[in-house]
Design an enzyme around this catalytic site. Structure first.
Site, PDB file in Angstrom:
ATOM      1  N   ARG A  52       0.972  -1.295  -0.090  1.00  0.00           N
ATOM      2  CA  ARG A  52      -0.130  -0.044   0.007  1.00  0.00           C
ATOM      3  C   ARG A  52       0.821   1.362   0.105  1.00  0.00           C
ATOM      4  O   ARG A  52       0.614   2.310  -0.676  1.00  0.00           O
ATOM      5  CB  ARG A  52      -0.865   0.087   1.114  1.00  0.00           C
ATOM      6  CG  ARG A  52      -1.985   1.155   1.118  1.00  0.00           C
ATOM      7  CD  ARG A  52      -3.022   0.925   2.205  1.00  0.00           C
ATOM      8  NE  ARG A  52      -2.611   0.987   3.625  1.00  0.00           N
ATOM      9  CZ  ARG A  52      -3.419   0.803   4.655  1.00  0.00           C
ATOM     10  NH1 ARG A  52      -4.377   0.563   4.549  1.00  0.00           N
ATOM     11  NH2 ARG A  52      -2.907   0.812   5.728  1.00  0.00           N
ATOM     12  N   LYS A 151      -3.033   6.830   1.157  1.00  0.00           N
ATOM     13  CA  LYS A 151      -2.667   7.085   2.525  1.00  0.00           C
ATOM     14  C   LYS A 151      -1.860   8.274   2.906  1.00  0.00           C
ATOM     15  O   LYS A 151      -0.484   7.871   2.954  1.00  0.00           O
ATOM     16  CB  LYS A 151      -2.239   5.838   3.241  1.00  0.00           C
ATOM     17  CG  LYS A 151      -2.665   5.797   4.766  1.00  0.00           C
ATOM     18  CD  LYS A 151      -2.475   4.573   5.410  1.00  0.00           C
ATOM     19  CE  LYS A 151      -2.448   4.360   6.986  1.00  0.00           C
ATOM     20  NZ  LYS A 151      -3.517   5.109   7.508  1.00  0.00           N
ATOM     21  N   GLU A 184     -16.786   5.427   5.447  1.00  0.00           N
ATOM     22  CA  GLU A 184     -15.964   5.047   6.598  1.00  0.00           C
ATOM     23  C   GLU A 184     -16.014   6.038   7.833  1.00  0.00           C
ATOM     24  O   GLU A 184     -16.547   7.229   7.519  1.00  0.00           O
ATOM     25  CB  GLU A 184     -14.560   4.854   6.085  1.00  0.00           C
ATOM     26  CG  GLU A 184     -13.664   5.897   5.705  1.00  0.00           C
ATOM     27  CD  GLU A 184     -12.314   5.776   5.181  1.00  0.00           C
ATOM     28  OE1 GLU A 184     -11.721   4.641   5.513  1.00  0.00           O
ATOM     29  OE2 GLU A 184     -11.695   6.772   4.586  1.00  0.00           O
TER      30      GLU A 184
HETATM   31  N1  PMP Z   1      -9.749   4.501   6.972  1.00  0.00           N
HETATM   32  C1  PMP Z   1      -8.694   5.453   7.415  1.00  0.00           C
HETATM   33  C2  PMP Z   1      -9.140   6.882   7.008  1.00  0.00           C
HETATM   34  C3  PMP Z   1      -7.461   5.075   8.153  1.00  0.00           C
HETATM   35  O1  PMP Z   1      -6.813   5.964   8.528  1.00  0.00           O
HETATM   36  C4  PMP Z   1      -7.274   4.030   8.377  1.00  0.00           C
HETATM   37  C5  PMP Z   1      -6.039   3.383   9.019  1.00  0.00           C
HETATM   38  N2  PMP Z   1      -5.950   3.943  10.538  1.00  0.00           N
HETATM   39  C6  PMP Z   1      -8.043   2.804   8.049  1.00  0.00           C
HETATM   40  C7  PMP Z   1      -9.463   3.157   7.287  1.00  0.00           C
HETATM   41  C8  PMP Z   1      -8.059   1.579   8.386  1.00  0.00           C
HETATM   42  O2  PMP Z   1      -7.038   0.702   7.474  1.00  0.00           O
HETATM   43  P1  PMP Z   1      -6.020  -0.378   8.195  1.00  0.00           P
HETATM   44  O3  PMP Z   1      -6.848  -1.365   8.505  1.00  0.00           O
HETATM   45  O4  PMP Z   1      -5.188  -0.660   6.878  1.00  0.00           O
HETATM   46  O5  PMP Z   1      -5.329   0.254   9.339  1.00  0.00           O
END
Ligand code: PMP
Length: 290
Positions: A52, A151, A184
């Site tokens: 990622r 990200k 989300e």
């Molecule tokens: N959405 C956002 C906006 C995030 O910053 C994160 C990570 N903290 C997630 C979802 C969850 O992603 P992951 O399971 O890869 O940590």
């Protein structure tokens, strides 16, 4: 004891770990990051996080100055130097030092920062009672502006939503996309359970491609639970049997109230608890050895 922080090939005690005021990560939020957990002496889902990171870099035309093998070695080295067995890694790549103009062509070398520390995102009581969330007025970033899959170090959109959640005294903020579908939460993906099925918004609704999200979907499928990714509205959430959030820091955490509506029985549900058990078992038994 002070943490030892990796910056561009060197280790510094945390009090001396500093970046330039001309770094475009600071001046413009121009950079990317990963949050990674390690459990029981192993880095969990390390390859997925590196994938990622490289995907985010490609989208921003950011040249990571290390090979994948070098990044992996530097990360493991950082964890080892800090003598940690369980914890959280923050991996950052900034555009690096430039001038006051925003153009990245004045930033010859991106910077890599690696922090290994401990983490507790939500208090233990939140896992026992489940969380209260509210819908925020701030919408998730439109893909036509900046893909929410990147990200990036620019989290202002999520931070504005988190401020709204804080003002409402909620544990987390729910973010919708421009069309009003559920995207989300500010730092976690969202799932509901309805009629024995697991549902989560499609990535195209504006969510980060969560690694925990993917792990939970795979665990659910292995245990015979149906999983689908339809567009979801707040109505679907209000009428769910169970609801939970997923993220590297949070792991899996139940949501028991949304915008004042009690979800299911108002406490963490059986499907959620089953997945938490499976997820914890996986974190203890898999991952890249440190
Ligand atoms: N959405 C956002 C906006 C995030 O910053 C994160 C990570 N903290 C997630 C979802 C969850 O992603 P992951 O399971 O890869 O940590």
């Amino acid at each position: 004891m002070q943490l030892q922080i990796y910056i561009d090939g060197q280790f510094y005690p945390e009090g001396e770990a500093k970046v330039s005021v001309f770094d475009h990560g600071l001046l413009y939020g121009d950079g990317i990051f990963e949050g990674i957990r390690f459990y029981n002496g192993r880095v969990f889902k390390f390859e997925e996080h590196l994938d990622r990171l490289w995907d985010s870099a490609r989208a921003l035309m950011l040249n990571i100055p290390l090979s994948r093998e070098e990044m992996s070695a530097a990360t493991l080295d950082t964890v080892r130097r800090n003598g940690l067995h369980e914890g959280y890694i923050r991996l950052l790549v900034t555009r690096g030092k430039g001038n006051l103009g925003l153009s990245p062509d004045r930033c010859p070398v991106p910077s890599v920062i690696i922090i290994a520390a401990t983490i507790q995102l939500y208090p233990p009581e939140a896992y026992e009672r489940g969380m209260t969330i509210v819908t925020c007025a701030t919408r998730r970033m439109a893909p036509a502006a900046l893909s929410p899959a990147v990200k990036s170090l620019n989290y202002l959109n999520n931070i504005m939503a988190k401020i709204e959640a804080n003002i409402a005294k909620a544990d987390e903020g729910l973010m919708l996309n421009e069309e009003g579908y559920v995207a989300e939460c500010t730092g976690d993906n969202i799932f509901i359970v309805k009629g024995g099925q697991l549902l989560t918004p499609p990535l195209s609704a504006g969510a980060l491609y969560g690694i925990t999200r993917g792990t939970v979907m795979a665990l659910a499928q292995e245990s015979g639970l149906g999983v689908s990714e339809p567009n979801l509205t707040r109505y679907d959430l209000f009428n769910a049997d169970e609801c939970f959030l997923t993220g590297t820091g949070a792991e899996i955490i139940a949501v028991v109230k949304i915008d004042g509506r009690v979800i299911g029985k108002g406490k963490p549900g059986l499907v959620t608890e089953g997945l938490i058990g499976r997820y914890r078992a996986l974190t203890q038994t898999s991952g890249e050895p440190i």
